[in-house]
Enzyme design. Structure first.
Site, mmCIF file in Angstrom:
data_model
loop_
_atom_site.group_PDB
_atom_site.id
_atom_site.type_symbol
_atom_site.label_atom_id
_atom_site.label_comp_id
_atom_site.label_asym_id
_atom_site.label_seq_id
_atom_site.Cartn_x
_atom_site.Cartn_y
_atom_site.Cartn_z
ATOM 1 C CG HIS A 81 -9.280 -21.825 -33.159
ATOM 2 N ND1 HIS A 81 -9.746 -21.155 -34.267
ATOM 3 C CD2 HIS A 81 -7.997 -21.389 -32.985
ATOM 4 C CE1 HIS A 81 -8.794 -20.368 -34.738
ATOM 5 N NE2 HIS A 81 -7.719 -20.478 -33.977
ATOM 6 C CD GLU A 82 -5.561 -21.759 -29.944
ATOM 7 O OE1 GLU A 82 -4.475 -22.156 -30.434
ATOM 8 O OE2 GLU A 82 -6.032 -20.641 -30.209
HETATM 9 ZN ZN LIG Z 1 -5.762 -19.947 -34.143
#
Ligand SMILES: [Zn+2]
Ligand SMILES: *[C@@H]1O[C@H](CO)[C@@H](O)[C@H](O)[C@H]1NC(C)=O
Ligand SMILES: [Ca+2]
Ligand SMILES: [Ca+2]
Length: 283
Positions: free
Chosen positions: A197-198
């Site tokens: 996600h990051e």
């Molecule tokens: Zn995020």
């Protein structure tokens, strides 16, 4: 009574309780509508077109920075094997998008302040990155920390966007909770999807719930808009009247790790365009 107290103390001492328990994913990568529109205007005006010479797969070097408060696993000193497992998850998740990551170097730093206080936009995180960041615009720096400050409770990570690099190169990268790695102790968020996600922000993606039901959303056509972040794995969730169910299985939502299974083709196109334009990476 007395016995159960002893058991709890032993669990804490053995590291079983290491890393915070988290009920709802929280990512500290937020962007105001105003800044998003400025980003998008710059992106459209400067977009670098795909050329015939672009490779099918691009490789990004990763510089990993293990931050711990002491030498224990509970204190953030994760073993190399957890990093290797995380790299495997990251590469599985990005393979369909033509992006692969290669671990180039791992640094280990014992620093109580960095481990506990490196929340988004703090002077501590600035100092940490100034001391440790390696490589250039095309290199991905990852920092694993503990996020124990009261303001950071529940935080799993935060990142910079590609367009941020020019203004603050040293700030570039992702900071994530050490116990979110595969095999980590933060249940429901310990399969490695936090870094996926990051890294999604680092390659130029917004949250799927950006802007809610109206407006420009996440600037990707094939991710249906949703009113708010999903939590858990709410199959069939549909919070906006516009076509399509909420993209709860998307890596850029807030669902549990086990629920996160995809980037869409539209996100693949956007990340390739962002990487070409801002990081000189050609897919
Ligand atoms: Zn995020
Ligand atoms: C990793 O980075 C550190 C800090 O810059 C450096 O001292 C070390 O030589 C590097 N190791 C490798 C294998 O490049
Ligand atoms: Ca969308
Ligand atoms: Ca809908």
């Amino acid at each position: 009574m007395f016995k159960s107290t002893v058991v709890i103390l032993l669990l804490a001492a053995s590291g079983v309780l290491a890393g915070p328990a988290i009920t709802t994913r929280t990512c500290g990568t937020t962007i105001s509508d105003e800044k998003l529109l400025a980003h998008e205007a710059h992106f459209q005006a400067n977009k670098v077109a795909k050329t015939g010479a672009a490779a099918a797969t691009a490789t990004v070097n990763v510089f990993w920075h293990v931050i711990s408060q002491d030498t224990t696993l509970a204190g953030g000193n994760i073993p190399d094997s957890m990093i290797t497992d995380q790299m495997t998850v990251l590469n599985e998740d990005y393979a369909p998008s033509g992006l692969q990551f290669v671990l180039k170097n791992t640094t280990r730093t014992i620093n109580w302040n960095y481990f506990n206080q490196a929340g988004p936009e703090t002077s501590v995180q600035t100092q940490m990155k100034q001391e440790l960041r390696q490589g250039g615009v095309a290199d991905f720096n990852v920092y694993t920390v503990g996020f124990t400050a009261p303001a950071d409770v529940g935080l799993l990570g935060y990142s910079t966007f590609p367009a941020d690099y020019a203004g603050s190169p040293t700030d570039d990268g992702s900071v994530i909770l050490f116990s979110s790695l595969p095999g980590g102790s933060t249940e429901r968020f310990n399969e490695g999807k936090t870094l996926t996600h990051e890294a999604g922000h680092w390659v130029g993606l917004y949250h799927t719930f950006q802007g809610g039901c109206s407006g420009t959303g996440d600037m990707v056509d094939d991710t249906p808009p949703e009113a708010s972040p999903a939590s858990g794995c709410p199959t069939g969730r549909d919070t906006c009247t516009s076509a399509g169910l909420d993209p709860i299985n998307n890596y850029m939502d807030y669902s549990d790790d086990s629920c996160m299974t995809q980037f869409t083709p539209g996100q693949g196109t956007r990340m390739a365009d962002q990487l070409r334009t801002y990081r000189g990476i050609s897919i």
